[in-house]
Design a protein around this motif. Structure first.
Motif, PDB file in Angstrom:
ATOM      1  N   UNK A   1       0.846  -1.196   0.000  1.00  0.00           N
ATOM      2  CA  UNK A   1       0.000   0.000   0.000  1.00  0.00           C
ATOM      3  C   UNK A   1       0.884   1.249   0.000  1.00  0.00           C
ATOM      4  N   UNK A   2       1.900   1.243   0.869  1.00  0.00           N
ATOM      5  CA  UNK A   2       2.825   2.375   0.944  1.00  0.00           C
ATOM      6  C   UNK A   2       3.567   2.538  -0.386  1.00  0.00           C
ATOM      7  N   UNK A   3       3.849   1.401  -1.022  1.00  0.00           N
ATOM      8  CA  UNK A   3       4.546   1.428  -2.308  1.00  0.00           C
ATOM      9  C   UNK A   3       3.698   2.118  -3.380  1.00  0.00           C
ATOM     10  N   UNK A   4       2.369   1.906  -3.314  1.00  0.00           N
ATOM     11  CA  UNK A   4       1.500   2.583  -4.287  1.00  0.00           C
ATOM     12  C   UNK A   4       1.474   4.091  -4.032  1.00  0.00           C
ATOM     13  N   UNK A   5       1.607   4.479  -2.746  1.00  0.00           N
ATOM     14  CA  UNK A   5       1.688   5.917  -2.446  1.00  0.00           C
ATOM     15  C   UNK A   5       2.957   6.509  -3.075  1.00  0.00           C
ATOM     16  N   UNK A   6       3.996   5.696  -3.139  1.00  0.00           N
ATOM     17  CA  UNK A   6       5.310   6.139  -3.574  1.00  0.00           C
ATOM     18  C   UNK A   6       5.417   6.123  -5.089  1.00  0.00           C
ATOM     19  N   UNK A   7       4.943   5.031  -5.702  1.00  0.00           N
ATOM     20  CA  UNK A   7       5.104   4.838  -7.144  1.00  0.00           C
ATOM     21  C   UNK A   7       3.872   5.297  -7.938  1.00  0.00           C
ATOM     22  N   UNK A   8       2.724   5.392  -7.267  1.00  0.00           N
ATOM     23  CA  UNK A   8       1.444   5.743  -7.911  1.00  0.00           C
ATOM     24  C   UNK A   8       1.136   4.820  -9.098  1.00  0.00           C
ATOM     25  N   UNK A   9       1.441   3.531  -8.904  1.00  0.00           N
ATOM     26  CA  UNK A   9       1.105   2.571  -9.961  1.00  0.00           C
ATOM     27  C   UNK A   9       1.055   1.159  -9.379  1.00  0.00           C
ATOM     28  N   UNK A  10       0.416   0.294 -10.133  1.00  0.00           N
ATOM     29  CA  UNK A  10       0.478  -1.128  -9.825  1.00  0.00           C
ATOM     30  C   UNK A  10       1.140  -1.822 -10.988  1.00  0.00           C
ATOM     31  N   UNK A  11       2.069  -2.760 -10.684  1.00  0.00           N
ATOM     32  CA  UNK A  11       2.778  -3.419 -11.769  1.00  0.00           C
ATOM     33  C   UNK A  11       3.308  -4.760 -11.282  1.00  0.00           C
ATOM     34  N   UNK A  12       3.205  -5.759 -12.153  1.00  0.00           N
ATOM     35  CA  UNK A  12       3.645  -7.104 -11.787  1.00  0.00           C
ATOM     36  C   UNK A  12       5.144  -7.215 -11.594  1.00  0.00           C
ATOM     37  N   UNK A  13       5.890  -6.229 -12.086  1.00  0.00           N
ATOM     38  CA  UNK A  13       7.348  -6.303 -11.916  1.00  0.00           C
ATOM     39  C   UNK A  13       7.853  -5.404 -10.789  1.00  0.00           C
ATOM     40  N   UNK A  14       6.913  -4.853 -10.004  1.00  0.00           N
ATOM     41  CA  UNK A  14       7.340  -4.089  -8.833  1.00  0.00           C
ATOM     42  C   UNK A  14       8.028  -5.007  -7.833  1.00  0.00           C
ATOM     43  N   UNK A  15       9.057  -4.462  -7.152  1.00  0.00           N
ATOM     44  CA  UNK A  15       9.690  -5.162  -6.022  1.00  0.00           C
ATOM     45  C   UNK A  15      10.198  -6.559  -6.374  1.00  0.00           C
ATOM     46  N   UNK A  16      10.773  -6.710  -7.581  1.00  0.00           N
ATOM     47  CA  UNK A  16      11.371  -8.000  -7.921  1.00  0.00           C
ATOM     48  C   UNK A  16      12.677  -8.164  -7.148  1.00  0.00           C
ATOM     49  N   UNK A  17      12.851  -9.302  -6.516  1.00  0.00           N
ATOM     50  CA  UNK A  17      14.081  -9.557  -5.741  1.00  0.00           C
ATOM     51  C   UNK A  17      14.113  -8.819  -4.418  1.00  0.00           C
ATOM     52  N   UNK A  18      12.976  -8.214  -4.077  1.00  0.00           N
ATOM     53  CA  UNK A  18      12.924  -7.371  -2.886  1.00  0.00           C
ATOM     54  C   UNK A  18      13.051  -8.190  -1.595  1.00  0.00           C
ATOM     55  N   UNK A  19      12.612  -9.486  -1.641  1.00  0.00           N
ATOM     56  CA  UNK A  19      12.711 -10.339  -0.459  1.00  0.00           C
ATOM     57  C   UNK A  19      14.154 -10.438   0.020  1.00  0.00           C
ATOM     58  N   UNK A  20      15.082 -10.393  -0.955  1.00  0.00           N
ATOM     59  CA  UNK A  20      16.483 -10.547  -0.574  1.00  0.00           C
ATOM     60  C   UNK A  20      17.017  -9.267   0.071  1.00  0.00           C
ATOM     61  N   UNK A  21      16.580  -8.101  -0.433  1.00  0.00           N
ATOM     62  CA  UNK A  21      16.946  -6.845   0.228  1.00  0.00           C
ATOM     63  C   UNK A  21      16.448  -6.855   1.668  1.00  0.00           C
ATOM     64  N   UNK A  22      15.237  -7.364   1.833  1.00  0.00           N
ATOM     65  CA  UNK A  22      14.635  -7.386   3.166  1.00  0.00           C
ATOM     66  C   UNK A  22      15.427  -8.272   4.113  1.00  0.00           C
ATOM     67  N   UNK A  23      15.749  -9.479   3.619  1.00  0.00           N
ATOM     68  CA  UNK A  23      16.513 -10.404   4.458  1.00  0.00           C
ATOM     69  C   UNK A  23      17.868  -9.781   4.794  1.00  0.00           C
ATOM     70  N   UNK A  24      18.479  -9.128   3.795  1.00  0.00           N
ATOM     71  CA  UNK A  24      19.780  -8.488   4.033  1.00  0.00           C
ATOM     72  C   UNK A  24      19.666  -7.435   5.126  1.00  0.00           C
ATOM     73  N   UNK A  25      18.592  -6.634   5.070  1.00  0.00           N
ATOM     74  CA  UNK A  25      18.417  -5.590   6.086  1.00  0.00           C
ATOM     75  C   UNK A  25      18.303  -6.205   7.472  1.00  0.00           C
TER      76      UNK A  25
END
Lengths: 503, 322
Positions: free
Chosen positions: B228-252
């Protein structure tokens, strides 16, 4: 004491597992304020009895009464609710949490749903100081403390759940003497406060030091309940092992009847020992000799065998092979020097269940030859076939998965695996545990035959009769010490029993 | 010993952040300002929210690979319902959050009741959620609903002329709620116990099943909220949003000092883990000539260092025990 009502009474307890009767008509009584020891050898049913009492297993038949009222126990929660708390040998706490949390987790003091840490720490410190004489920082994680302290914390948790009966399942097996003394002081204190303690142990000295009464089990049946101070050590051992002395005298000692000449010294342990495992001992084995290791469970038999094979690093002494020179420092080196080790944990350290009989047999030979010198399929089948016939493995099919075989046949496959490497010394740790009588006899016969052909054995078994039958010489261990070595000519059962019982 | 050993990883994380921020301040003009600090929160709000959920999963001894896909699915469902179906955001947002929570619950239930490794279950969840995005649309759906643009543009003024976005405030609230949950509720402590030793937790009579499933519910909910916050930021919905993002999260989470084996770590550490990732990106953008891929290189190196640090600390712990 006997005029009092027992706080806990178990009568006519039966428990069956598929194919095994684990408990048959067992009873147990605990009086308020006593320390009651529960003793027995491997497979006697101690752990099963504890597990039905703590609700890990359900009871097939029988009655459990607390304070004269029948209770039904189906889960660990039921058992706790009835006032029975258990501290297991492997401390079942969370090492990453603080001491205070480990005592209180699940029952933390809360205000408006918010955990009151200060109150919890205060109460934990109070509990440990008052009941355990333990002055430690309760905010540190549990893993910063020794196993002994962890055990006391586990006891504190158990007491805090308002226990009337405390079960201590082999609490002393990983403690040193000082820690055992500390535990015993606390046990006496709790006993004076009216708590009943069921103390499961295999250390004879400790049983006599702390217990008022003792219940002995053997083969899932009750042998009897005795006052500790009225039971001699020899009687205790006899009741645990379960042979009357005169019966033992009549047993044929095969090794003695069939004299054979022994070769030169093959391997020698000098001052070999490991802290917490076994105190330094000397033992040498000659070519073609079968040396038995006798002693009760926990006397250090397996520890000694593992040191011989290089599976554990010794803290003292060394193993040398006088003839070839050099020693043994790792299992790899041991295998290179043609020493084989058949572990007592067949399931976890021996067979690979999803491989076939043939693959299991070939494993050690392949490891010895190195992975690039593959053994042809044809040769593998020949070898497997040969050993299946020789050891009478059933079913005689090399392509059967080993997990589908019976315990006895799995054991024979393991023997075949090591025999294929043509060892000079074969260490057998409980090779006949949990297997049927026929397979037992076959394995004993095999040991005798091979030793006549010059193979040396270190033979470990809980069954004294079996050790006597195959051994040329017997080393006796008690409480992690080698106490005696008896050679063939004066191998009397009386003497061995005395040595095992000690004192 | 003045410093409790369990605080070492988190102290290292915080110090590292301070050192990096100080270094940037000395090197680049205009770096040292409250607004740069606030921008870290604004630009990484969704990472922060996801990482909060992930912290609980990793503390419990599990892993959740589905978070990136759940974010994408959340943006897609939001965009689809708001733009194409004309539903009001007041209905869509709660619905999306519920969807994330249910998705997480289902994965948690599979993990617990069928005793399947979390890695496999959430990997399946990752493919499933990513695939579902394309059922809605294979293209980007731009959101121009007034509520979303308002959320994107609203600046909450702070003293000193700097400002925060609404997303950043949501992220900060999520962190605060998570810290409270982790340390002052039974659920939080049960998560730590579960990560410490599952068998013991069971024998101590803790609600293992409930805790384990709830951890994935929480992570699913956090991912949807991040979406939801991402839509506030990007103002769009897309199937390729946040690809590989799980790994950034785990890294954090790992850079924040949480052990992948479970039971050890702090949500506050995760907070600084996210800020460190943000500060690396900021330094690289201030440098100007470096490619943004340098972020990955630095994060990769940091991960190595942190994993080694944890290994050293835990092996020392074992020797203390003996």
């Amino acid at each position: 004491m006997s005029t009092q009502m027992p706080i806990l009474q178990m009568t006519g307890i039966h428990k069956r597992f598929p194919g095994v009767k684990a408990l048959t008509d067992v009873k147990l009584r605990l009086y308020p304020g006593e320390v009651h020891a529960l003793m027995g050898e491997n497979g006697a049913g101690k752990s099963t009895l504890i597990k039905v009492l703590t609700g890990v297993y359900s009871i097939d038949e029988g009655l459990v009464e607390m304070d004269g009222t029948p209770v039904s126990i189906h889960s660990p929660q039921d058992s706790q609710a009835a006032g029975i708390s258990t501290v297991y040998q492997e401390v079942n706490l969370c090492p990453n949490l603080s001491v205070a949390e480990n005592i209180f987790i699940g029952r933390e003091p809360r205000r408006f749903g918010c955990i009151q840490w200060k109150e919890m720490n205060l109460r934990a410190a109070e509990l440990l100081t008052e009941r355990m004489n333990l002055h430690i920082d309760v905010t540190l994680p549990l893993h910063s403390y020794s196993v002994a302290v962890q055990q006391l914390v586990a006891i504190a948790r158990a007491l805090n759940i308002s226990a009337k009966v405390l079960i201590l399942d082999e609490p002393t097996s990983s403690l040193d003497q000082n820690e055992v003394d500390q535990l015993f002081r606390i046990m006496r204190k709790l006993q004076q406060e009216g708590l009943s303690i069921l103390f499961v142990t295999h250390f004879l000295d400790q049983m006599y030091e702390i217990s008022d009464r003792v219940t002995i089990l053997r083969g899932g049946e009750l042998v009897g309940e005795y006052m500790a101070k009225e039971l001699s050590r020899l009687d205790l051992v006899l009741k645990m092992i379960g042979k009357e002395l005169h019966l033992l005298e009549e047993l044929p000692v095969l090794a003695a009847e069939d004299q054979h000449s022994l070769g030169d010294e093959l391997i020698r342990a000098e001052g070999l020992g490991r802290k917490g495992g076994i105190e330094p001992f000397d033992l040498s084995i000659r070519k073609g000799e079968v040396v038995g290791l006798a002693g009760l469970l926990g006397s250090g038999r397996t520890e000694a065998a593992r040191l011989f094979f290089g599976a554990d690093k010794p803290d003292f002494g060394q193993v040398t092979l006088p003839a070839s020179g050099g020693g043994v420092h790792s299992p790899r080196e041991a295998i290179g020097r043609r020493i084989a080790f058949c572990s007592e944990n067949r399931k976890t350290e021996g067979i690979i269940g999803d491989l076939t009989v043939r693959e299991n047999i070939i494993l050690a030979l392949q490891a010895k030859d190195g992975m690039f010198r593959t053994i042809s399929r044809k040769r593998q089948e020949e070898l497997a076939g040969e050993y299946i016939r020789m050891l009478n493995i059933n079913p005689p099919s090399p392509d059967q998965l080993i997990k589908n075989l019976s315990g006895g046949n799995q054991q024979k496959v393991l023997l075949a695996r090591w025999l294929l490497t043509e060892p000079q010394l074969f260490i057998l740790d409980e090779p006949t545990r949990g297997i049927d009588i026929g397979a037992k006899a076959e394995i004993q016969k095999l040991v005798l035959t091979l030793s006549r052909q010059g193979m040396s054995f270190l033979f470990i078994s809980s069954e004294l009769e079996e050790v006597l039958r195959v051994s040329d010489r017997i080393a006796i261990l008690r409480d992690r010490r080698k106490v005696k070595e008896i050679s063939e000519k004066d191998m009397s059962q009386q003497q061995i029993m005395q040595a095992i019982a000690g004192g | 010993m003045s410093l409790n050993r369990k605080y070492i990883p988190i102290v290292v994380t915080i110090l590292l952040f301070i050192v990096m921020f100080t270094a940037g301040s000395f090197r680049y003009t205009g770096f040292f300002s409250l607004q740069v600090l606030m921008n870290l929160l604004i630009d990484n709000a969704f990472l922060l929210i996801t990482a909060v959920g992930m912290s609980f999963v990793i503390l419990s001894g599990g892993i959740d690979l589905s978070v990136g896909s759940v974010i994408a699915l959340s943006t897609m469902v939001s965009a689809g319902l708001v733009q194409q179906q004309g539903w009001p955001p007041a209905v869509v947002i709660p619905l999306v959050l519920l969807m994330g929570a249910v998705f997480g619950t289902l994965m948690g239930a599979m993990i617990h009741y069928f005793a399947i490794q979390p890695f496999i279950v959430t990997l399946a969840g990752m493919f499933l959620a990513r695939g579902l995005c394309y059922v809605i649309s294979i293209d980007t759906i731009t959101i121009d609903h007034s509520f979303y643009t308002a959320m994107a543009q609203t600046r909450i003024p702070l003293p000193g002329g700097s400002f925060l976005s609404i997303s950043a405030v949501i992220a900060l609230l999520a962190v605060a709620a998570a810290i409270f949950t982790a340390h002052y509720t039974r659920f939080g402590r049960n998560v730590y116990a579960l990560g410490g030793n599952e068998q013991s937790s069971l024998l101590m009579g803790l609600p293992v099943a409930r805790t384990k499933v709830l951890v994935y519910t929480l992570s699913g909910f956090c991912s949807a909220l991040a979406g939801v916050v991402f839509t506030f930021y990007m103002l769009s919905g897309y199937g390729l949003h946040a690809v590989g993002f799980e790994l950034d999260t785990i890294a954090a989470v790992v850079i924040g000092g949480t052990l992948l084996t479970g039971g050890v770590g702090y949500v506050l550490g995760t907070f600084f883990g996210v800020l460190i990732q943000g500060v690396i990106q900021t330094i690289i953008s201030f440098e100007g000539t470096l490619s943004s891929w340098w972020t990955k290189i630095v994060i990769g190196l940091l991960l190595f260092i942190f994993i080694l640090l944890q290994r050293v600390l835990s092996s020392r712990r074992l020797t203390v025990k003996e």
